[in-house]
Design an enzyme around this catalytic site. Structure first.
Site, PDB file in Angstrom:
ATOM      1  N   GLU A   1      -0.804  -9.139  -5.305  1.00 46.98           N
ATOM      2  CA  GLU A   1       0.348  -8.788  -5.435  1.00 46.98           C
ATOM      3  C   GLU A   1       0.934  -8.236  -3.831  1.00 46.98           C
ATOM      4  O   GLU A   1       0.126  -7.553  -3.273  1.00 46.98           O
ATOM      5  CB  GLU A   1       0.105  -7.768  -6.332  1.00 46.98           C
ATOM      6  CG  GLU A   1       1.617  -6.889  -6.799  1.00 46.98           C
ATOM      7  CD  GLU A   1       1.080  -4.883  -7.582  1.00 46.98           C
ATOM      8  OE1 GLU A   1       0.118  -5.331  -8.403  1.00 46.98           O
ATOM      9  OE2 GLU A   1       1.953  -4.744  -7.102  1.00 46.98           O
TER      10      GLU A   1
ATOM     11  N   ASP B   1       6.723   5.497  -3.565  1.00 44.59           N
ATOM     12  CA  ASP B   1       5.493   5.308  -2.303  1.00 44.59           C
ATOM     13  C   ASP B   1       4.677   6.213  -1.709  1.00 44.59           C
ATOM     14  O   ASP B   1       5.923   7.215  -1.357  1.00 44.59           O
ATOM     15  CB  ASP B   1       5.494   3.857  -1.538  1.00 44.59           C
ATOM     16  CG  ASP B   1       5.286   2.839  -2.545  1.00 44.59           C
ATOM     17  OD1 ASP B   1       4.107   2.747  -3.410  1.00 44.59           O
ATOM     18  OD2 ASP B   1       6.644   2.310  -2.319  1.00 44.59           O
TER      19      ASP B   1
END
Ligand SMILES: Cc1ncc(COP(=O)(O)O)c(C=O)c1O
Lengths: 393, 263
Positions: free
Chosen positions: B47, B58
């Site tokens: 990924e 994040d």
């Protein structure tokens, strides 16, 4: 209302809720409940009471005679600078903290640029006895020192945002991350008409008290609720949304939004979003955004921390798109001169954000009987250091 | 050609290891050798993150890798070229691109879907793309181009919404393990275990991989036990950051995770 948000959260092609799944339940809870809460009798009563007795509303609509002479028009100042805490931001934080209470939240987070929204949030948290964390860019903490200390005196924790440009955009990122990590007990009080739906609409509703009062006050002052022009500065766009709100459908009222051109629109150091932006997605909504060809957000620049944001609220992006609001800009220089001029002419030192709106008056040729309202969104106390460094007074 | 993701999940039901890393990090042209090393070491899915200036979902590790990648000059066009190179070099495991919507929007979402499939991508994760927008505007194009789309779900996602996401998903669902931003953590709480349990009992039509907070063999095998497998991101980025020999370190890292646990 013609320019209102649609039932899916869009203003034309802008708006929506572009958020990672971790934020979805919180935003969805707010979306499904905010209109109900805002209409509840006890909410309305408490909101109106606090605006009146705590914030000091209605704020005056002052006929600035010497400025009028200088502009060759009838210039009125909507005195949001006289709100408790010194800016319009508190209209929104009062509303949102009451919403947070209705949602059963115990903790509040916020982002802030100039520190005005942070102070307004810390203030209502003190008022309601709620825990308050404010994210603020490290750069902004340095240039708006007094507001940092005001928040701390009020009992808030100020957390520096140290990523990216260390200004408002990054403080917003950090606040969103905090919300992701604290999904159940925390409400995020966003400080402008930005963010995922329903924030832009909710914040605009809370700020709409500005134009609601303007209509009544103008009716009394000149026998007609409609001015020829309304001017407001635009960072995210909340004071402008409030000043325009009840005039949007009255197409004969010219609405003028003033962005920060920094050192000049094409200087590479500016925050003039409509001039430089393209449609994009940031902080949960599709809107006009200053960005590179690759879709990376550009760090904006303005001498005014409150206008130093790379986007505008989706409502404004739409109003720009359809031409209902005219967008202009003022440079650092023009704004500082206009701020000092207001001090000399009227004895009022405006926030540098608001000084941008004043500076734009110079770009228009008014008819001598034109009624012009400038939304004076805040006072200049927080900006004294910047005025002093600027010097030319 | 069959989609590599659906083929993988058709034959493998357990212990699928999906490794996430940011394109163009640590160096601009590391994207390709990292993919080769991951595939050689036995990773099941690669990924690759498209760096963005404002990665709100994040934590610090991935934020920083995004910043480094952007400073290195990474962009969508270059990433698609790198994916094509990875395929030319014979890597044949599923490749997923994950990215915030804005860089994809500027490239052109439709063009991106077509070009990604062309380059050899099997699936996309666009965490801030609304489900209705995917359904109404892009789902048909994903299908025409034989691309899977993966949505995230989290412990606070309602059952009703999980079902809705399951219904529009082709491939697998990304079950975020905790209400948090990305970042390596140490253990699962009883609430998290109850959430995995619930997902299994819901008998969804898609398998799910568990991600966020998986850092080593221990957390991998415990997470994988509750789903079809798990996703490692921040811990792998940390490895890349400190590595002086990418090939060897990646092999050691992946083998350390894939090894059956010794009793
Ligand atoms: C006095 C003042 N005016 C204007 C703004 C800009 O915000 P908005 O565009 O949401 O009114 C700020 C933001 O901090 C402010 O403090």
């Amino acid at each position: 209302m013609k320019y209102a948000v649609d039932n899916r959260g869009y203003y034309g092609r802008f708006g929506g809720a572009y958020i990672p799944e971790m934020l979805y339940p919180n935003v969805e809870e707010l979306r499904t409940r905010y209109l109900d809460i805002l209409q509840q009798e006890d909410f309305r009563r408490e909101f109106d009471d606090l605006l009146r007795n705590y914030v000091g509303r209605p704020t005056p609509l002052y006929h600035a005679k010497r400025l009028s002479e200088a502009c060759n028009a009838h210039v009125y100042l909507k005195r949001e600078d006289l709100c408790h805490t010194g800016a319009h931001k508190v209209n929104n934080t009062i509303g949102q903290i009451l919403v947070a209470k209705h949602l059963g939240k115990q903790k509040i987070i916020a982002e802030t640029g100039a520190g005005q929204h942070g102070v307004a949030t810390a203030t209502v948290c003190a008022l309601m006895g709620m825990e308050c964390i404010v994210y603020m860019g490290e750069v902004d903490m340095a240039r708006q020192r007094p507001n940092v200390e005001r928040m701390r005196i009020l009992g808030a924790t100020v957390v520096p945002a140290t990523s990216g440009s260390k200004t408002l955009k990054d403080a917003t990122n950090e606040a969103m991350r905090h919300w992701i990590n604290n999904p159940t007990d925390t409400h995020y009080i966003i400080g402008s008409v930005v963010g995922p739906h329903p924030y832009p609409d909710m914040v605009a509703r809370f700020q709409s008290v500005i134009s609601e009062e303007m209509r009544k006050q103008l009716e009394e002052a000149v026998g007609n609720p409609f001015p020829d022009y309304v001017f407001a500065c635009v960072g995210g766009g909340s004071n402008a949304a409030g000043a325009f709100y009840h005039y949007l459908n009255d197409e004969h009222v010219n609405l003028v939004a003033v962005e920060a051109a920094g050192h000049g629109i094409h200087s590479g150091e500016s925050a003039a979003t409509t001039a430089l932006g393209k449609p994009g997605v940031l902080h949960g909504s599709k809107t006009l955004l200053m960005q590179t060809e690759d879709g990376q957000v550009i760090e904006p620049y303005s001498i005014s921390a409150g206008l130093d944001y790379p986007g505008i609220g989706p409502m404004h992006a739409h109003l720009f798109d359809v031409g209902r609001v005219k967008f202009v800009s003022a440079t650092d220089d023009e704004a500082m001169k206009a701020g000092i001029e207001l001090g000399r002419l009227e004895g009022i030192i405006p926030a540098i954000e608001s000084a941008h709106a004043l500076a734009a008056l110079k770009q228009f040729e008014f008819a001598s009987d034109d009624v012009v309202v400038v939304n004076l969104s805040g006072r200049g106390d927080k900006d004294l250091e910047t005025y002093i460094r600027w010097g030319k007074y | 050609m069959k989609n590599r993701i659906t083929s993988l999940f058709a034959t493998t039901k357990k212990d699928i290891l999906n490794v996430f890393y940011t394109a163009g990090f640590p160096a601009l042209h590391d994207t390709v050798p990292i993919a080769e090393a991951l595939a050689a070491a036995g990773t099941d899915i690669i990924e690759i993150g498209i760096p963005f200036s404002d990665p709100v979902a994040d934590g610090p590790t991935i934020q920083q890798s995004n910043k480094v990648a952007l400073d290195n000059g990474m962009n969508v066009k270059l990433l698609l070229e790198q994916v094509a190179t990875i395929r030319r070099k014979g890597v044949n495991i599923p490749i997923i691109l994950m990215g915030y919507l804005n860089p994809v929007m500027q490239y052109g979402v439709e063009k991106f879907i077509v070009d990604a499939a062309q380059a050899g991508v099997d699936g996309l994760i666009l965490p801030d793309m609304p489900v209705y927008e995917y359904e109404e505007e892009y789902k048909a194009l994903f299908e025409q181009n034989n691309l899977c789309n993966t949505f995230l779900i989290s412990p606070t996602t309602s059952d009703e919404r999980i079902r809705r996401i399951d219904a529009v998903t082709e491939g697998f669902i990304y079950a975020v393990a905790a209400s948090s931003t990305t970042g390596a953590k140490s253990d699962f709480t009883s609430d998290q275990l109850a959430y995995f349990d619930k997902l299994n009992k819901m008998k969804l039509s898609n398998p799910f991989l568990i991600g966020f907070g998986i850092s080593n063999r221990d957390t991998f095998s415990r997470a994988a036990a509750h789903g079809a497998g798990a996703i490692i991101g921040s811990a792998f980025i940390n490895l890349l950051k400190s590595s002086t020999n990418l090939q060897a370190d990646i092999r050691q890292f992946i083998e350390g995770i894939k090894q059956p646990s010794r009793v």
